[in-house]
Design a protein around this motif. Structure first.
Motif, PDB file in Angstrom:
ATOM      1  N   ILE A  40       0.796  -1.061  -0.065  1.00  0.00           N
ATOM      2  CA  ILE A  40      -0.335  -0.040  -0.338  1.00  0.00           C
ATOM      3  C   ILE A  40       0.810   1.211   0.033  1.00  0.00           C
ATOM      4  O   ILE A  40       2.221   1.592   0.214  1.00  0.00           O
ATOM      5  CB  ILE A  40      -1.109  -0.087   1.125  1.00  0.00           C
ATOM      6  N   ASP A  41       0.316   1.887  -0.282  1.00  0.00           N
ATOM      7  CA  ASP A  41       0.408   3.572  -0.246  1.00  0.00           C
ATOM      8  C   ASP A  41       0.301   4.456   0.678  1.00  0.00           C
ATOM      9  O   ASP A  41      -0.735   4.214   0.613  1.00  0.00           O
ATOM     10  CB  ASP A  41       1.155   4.201  -2.089  1.00  0.00           C
ATOM     11  N   ILE A  42       1.345   4.646   1.476  1.00  0.00           N
ATOM     12  CA  ILE A  42       0.491   5.946   2.388  1.00  0.00           C
ATOM     13  C   ILE A  42       0.332   7.336   1.786  1.00  0.00           C
ATOM     14  O   ILE A  42       1.553   7.970   1.487  1.00  0.00           O
ATOM     15  CB  ILE A  42       1.004   5.737   3.968  1.00  0.00           C
ATOM     16  N   VAL A  43      -0.610   7.577   1.472  1.00  0.00           N
ATOM     17  CA  VAL A  43      -0.684   9.431   1.261  1.00  0.00           C
ATOM     18  C   VAL A  43      -1.213  10.391   2.373  1.00  0.00           C
ATOM     19  O   VAL A  43      -2.368  10.490   2.541  1.00  0.00           O
ATOM     20  CB  VAL A  43      -1.725   9.635  -0.145  1.00  0.00           C
ATOM     21  N   TYR A  44      -1.054  11.540   2.705  1.00  0.00           N
ATOM     22  CA  TYR A  44      -1.198  12.559   4.000  1.00  0.00           C
ATOM     23  C   TYR A  44      -1.826  13.468   3.250  1.00  0.00           C
ATOM     24  O   TYR A  44      -1.971  14.555   2.370  1.00  0.00           O
ATOM     25  CB  TYR A  44      -0.167  12.743   4.359  1.00  0.00           C
ATOM     26  N   SER A  45      -3.604  13.299   3.558  1.00  0.00           N
ATOM     27  CA  SER A  45      -4.203  13.530   2.388  1.00  0.00           C
ATOM     28  C   SER A  45      -4.904  15.296   3.169  1.00  0.00           C
ATOM     29  O   SER A  45      -5.907  16.337   2.574  1.00  0.00           O
ATOM     30  CB  SER A  45      -5.772  12.745   1.230  1.00  0.00           C
ATOM     31  N   GLY A  46      -5.232  15.159   4.410  1.00  0.00           N
ATOM     32  CA  GLY A  46      -5.472  16.572   5.493  1.00  0.00           C
ATOM     33  C   GLY A  46      -4.896  16.927   6.205  1.00  0.00           C
ATOM     34  O   GLY A  46      -3.311  15.971   7.343  1.00  0.00           O
ATOM     35  N   GLN A  47      -5.348  17.276   7.218  1.00  0.00           N
ATOM     36  CA  GLN A  47      -4.750  18.310   8.646  1.00  0.00           C
ATOM     37  C   GLN A  47      -5.481  17.511   9.522  1.00  0.00           C
ATOM     38  O   GLN A  47      -7.359  17.520   9.823  1.00  0.00           O
ATOM     39  CB  GLN A  47      -4.765  19.281   8.662  1.00  0.00           C
ATOM     40  N   LEU A  48      -5.904  16.441  10.985  1.00  0.00           N
ATOM     41  CA  LEU A  48      -6.673  16.172  11.466  1.00  0.00           C
ATOM     42  C   LEU A  48      -6.341  17.080  12.715  1.00  0.00           C
ATOM     43  O   LEU A  48      -5.278  18.341  13.410  1.00  0.00           O
ATOM     44  CB  LEU A  48      -5.391  14.549  11.847  1.00  0.00           C
ATOM     45  N   VAL A  49      -6.876  17.648  13.819  1.00  0.00           N
ATOM     46  CA  VAL A  49      -7.818  18.686  14.198  1.00  0.00           C
ATOM     47  C   VAL A  49      -8.655  17.688  15.849  1.00  0.00           C
ATOM     48  O   VAL A  49     -10.176  17.365  15.297  1.00  0.00           O
ATOM     49  CB  VAL A  49      -8.045  19.712  14.023  1.00  0.00           C
ATOM     50  N   PHE A  50      -8.713  18.273  16.116  1.00  0.00           N
ATOM     51  CA  PHE A  50      -9.175  17.870  17.709  1.00  0.00           C
ATOM     52  C   PHE A  50      -9.039  18.817  18.863  1.00  0.00           C
ATOM     53  O   PHE A  50      -8.430  19.584  19.653  1.00  0.00           O
ATOM     54  CB  PHE A  50      -8.075  16.469  18.587  1.00  0.00           C
ATOM     55  N   SER A  51     -11.204  19.195  18.443  1.00  0.00           N
ATOM     56  CA  SER A  51     -10.802  20.240  19.450  1.00  0.00           C
ATOM     57  C   SER A  51     -12.259  19.731  20.637  1.00  0.00           C
ATOM     58  O   SER A  51     -12.522  19.169  20.748  1.00  0.00           O
ATOM     59  CB  SER A  51     -11.686  20.859  18.680  1.00  0.00           C
ATOM     60  N   VAL A  52     -11.645  20.103  21.878  1.00  0.00           N
ATOM     61  CA  VAL A  52     -11.927  19.978  23.259  1.00  0.00           C
ATOM     62  C   VAL A  52     -13.331  21.346  23.222  1.00  0.00           C
ATOM     63  O   VAL A  52     -12.883  22.711  23.568  1.00  0.00           O
ATOM     64  CB  VAL A  52     -11.499  19.600  24.502  1.00  0.00           C
ATOM     65  N   GLU A  53     -14.333  21.505  23.501  1.00  0.00           N
ATOM     66  CA  GLU A  53     -15.426  22.765  23.982  1.00  0.00           C
ATOM     67  C   GLU A  53     -15.910  22.600  24.884  1.00  0.00           C
ATOM     68  O   GLU A  53     -16.210  21.199  25.866  1.00  0.00           O
ATOM     69  CB  GLU A  53     -16.732  22.298  23.238  1.00  0.00           C
ATOM     70  N   GLY A  54     -16.339  23.524  25.628  1.00  0.00           N
ATOM     71  CA  GLY A  54     -17.019  23.537  27.172  1.00  0.00           C
ATOM     72  C   GLY A  54     -15.558  24.562  28.421  1.00  0.00           C
ATOM     73  O   GLY A  54     -14.664  25.628  27.449  1.00  0.00           O
ATOM     74  N   TYR A  55     -15.142  24.305  29.226  1.00  0.00           N
ATOM     75  CA  TYR A  55     -14.588  25.349  30.542  1.00  0.00           C
ATOM     76  C   TYR A  55     -13.111  25.104  30.107  1.00  0.00           C
ATOM     77  O   TYR A  55     -13.044  24.181  29.842  1.00  0.00           O
ATOM     78  CB  TYR A  55     -15.212  24.925  31.506  1.00  0.00           C
ATOM     79  N   SER A  56     -12.279  25.861  30.302  1.00  0.00           N
ATOM     80  CA  SER A  56     -11.018  25.678  29.580  1.00  0.00           C
ATOM     81  C   SER A  56     -10.030  26.937  29.730  1.00  0.00           C
ATOM     82  O   SER A  56      -9.430  26.854  29.127  1.00  0.00           O
ATOM     83  CB  SER A  56     -10.854  25.292  27.961  1.00  0.00           C
ATOM     84  N   GLY A  58      -6.812  28.024  30.899  1.00  0.00           N
ATOM     85  CA  GLY A  58      -5.862  27.862  31.090  1.00  0.00           C
ATOM     86  C   GLY A  58      -5.066  26.262  30.322  1.00  0.00           C
ATOM     87  O   GLY A  58      -4.569  26.556  30.417  1.00  0.00           O
ATOM     88  N   LEU A  59      -6.559  26.113  29.814  1.00  0.00           N
ATOM     89  CA  LEU A  59      -6.044  24.206  29.529  1.00  0.00           C
ATOM     90  C   LEU A  59      -6.103  24.617  27.903  1.00  0.00           C
ATOM     91  O   LEU A  59      -6.813  25.725  27.664  1.00  0.00           O
ATOM     92  CB  LEU A  59      -6.924  23.688  29.759  1.00  0.00           C
ATOM     93  N   ARG A  60      -5.310  23.656  27.562  1.00  0.00           N
ATOM     94  CA  ARG A  60      -5.273  24.007  25.941  1.00  0.00           C
ATOM     95  C   ARG A  60      -6.519  23.018  25.505  1.00  0.00           C
ATOM     96  O   ARG A  60      -7.059  21.943  25.728  1.00  0.00           O
ATOM     97  CB  ARG A  60      -4.031  23.066  25.095  1.00  0.00           C
ATOM     98  N   ARG A  61      -7.331  23.979  24.549  1.00  0.00           N
ATOM     99  CA  ARG A  61      -8.527  23.359  23.889  1.00  0.00           C
ATOM    100  C   ARG A  61      -8.824  22.718  22.204  1.00  0.00           C
ATOM    101  O   ARG A  61      -9.064  21.780  22.224  1.00  0.00           O
ATOM    102  CB  ARG A  61      -9.461  24.575  23.790  1.00  0.00           C
ATOM    103  N   THR A  62      -7.121  23.346  21.225  1.00  0.00           N
ATOM    104  CA  THR A  62      -7.260  22.017  20.372  1.00  0.00           C
ATOM    105  C   THR A  62      -5.870  21.502  20.311  1.00  0.00           C
ATOM    106  O   THR A  62      -4.983  22.168  20.298  1.00  0.00           O
ATOM    107  CB  THR A  62      -6.984  23.407  19.171  1.00  0.00           C
ATOM    108  N   PHE A  63      -6.054  20.588  19.661  1.00  0.00           N
ATOM    109  CA  PHE A  63      -4.594  19.737  19.208  1.00  0.00           C
ATOM    110  C   PHE A  63      -5.087  18.960  17.724  1.00  0.00           C
ATOM    111  O   PHE A  63      -6.162  18.510  17.736  1.00  0.00           O
ATOM    112  CB  PHE A  63      -4.808  18.444  20.436  1.00  0.00           C
ATOM    113  N   ALA A  64      -3.232  19.229  16.991  1.00  0.00           N
ATOM    114  CA  ALA A  64      -4.114  19.590  15.187  1.00  0.00           C
ATOM    115  C   ALA A  64      -3.109  18.697  14.869  1.00  0.00           C
ATOM    116  O   ALA A  64      -1.515  19.165  15.847  1.00  0.00           O
ATOM    117  CB  ALA A  64      -4.063  20.796  15.108  1.00  0.00           C
ATOM    118  N   ASP A  65      -2.260  18.384  14.543  1.00  0.00           N
ATOM    119  CA  ASP A  65      -1.001  17.874  13.990  1.00  0.00           C
ATOM    120  C   ASP A  65      -0.311  18.524  12.558  1.00  0.00           C
ATOM    121  O   ASP A  65      -1.395  19.158  11.760  1.00  0.00           O
ATOM    122  CB  ASP A  65      -1.534  16.418  13.107  1.00  0.00           C
ATOM    123  N   GLY A  66       0.300  18.509  12.386  1.00  0.00           N
ATOM    124  CA  GLY A  66       1.405  19.436  11.218  1.00  0.00           C
ATOM    125  C   GLY A  66       0.752  19.699   9.752  1.00  0.00           C
ATOM    126  O   GLY A  66       0.884  20.239   9.198  1.00  0.00           O
TER     127      GLY A  66
END
Length: 66
Positions: A40-56, A58-66
């Motif tokens: 198989i060939d691995i083709v990176y096609s986008g960006q993954l973002v994990f975002s947490v909504e709610g009380y934050s 002083g906490l980090r709310r968004t995690f994303a890959d480069g």
């Protein structure tokens, strides 16, 4: 697979066939099933973002890959 990879695969197959015909089983088993290209060939096609909504406060709310 590319044309170069197909040519290399044909070369592997010919070498394995010659080894099988001359009863060189150690060479044959090392070439048997050998692929000149990855399954198989691995083709990176986008960006993954994990975002947490709610009380934050002083906490980090968004995690994303480069």
């Amino acid at each position: 697979p590319t044309d170069d990879e197909l040519e290399l695969q044909a070369k592997y197959d010919q070498q394995a066939d010659r080894a099988r015909r001359r009863d060189d089983w150690s060479a044959y088993t090392s070439l048997f099933g050998k692929k000149a290209y990855p399954e198989i060939d691995i083709v990176y096609s986008g960006q993954l973002v994990f975002s947490v909504e709610g009380y934050s406060h002083g906490l980090r709310r968004t995690f994303a890959d480069g």
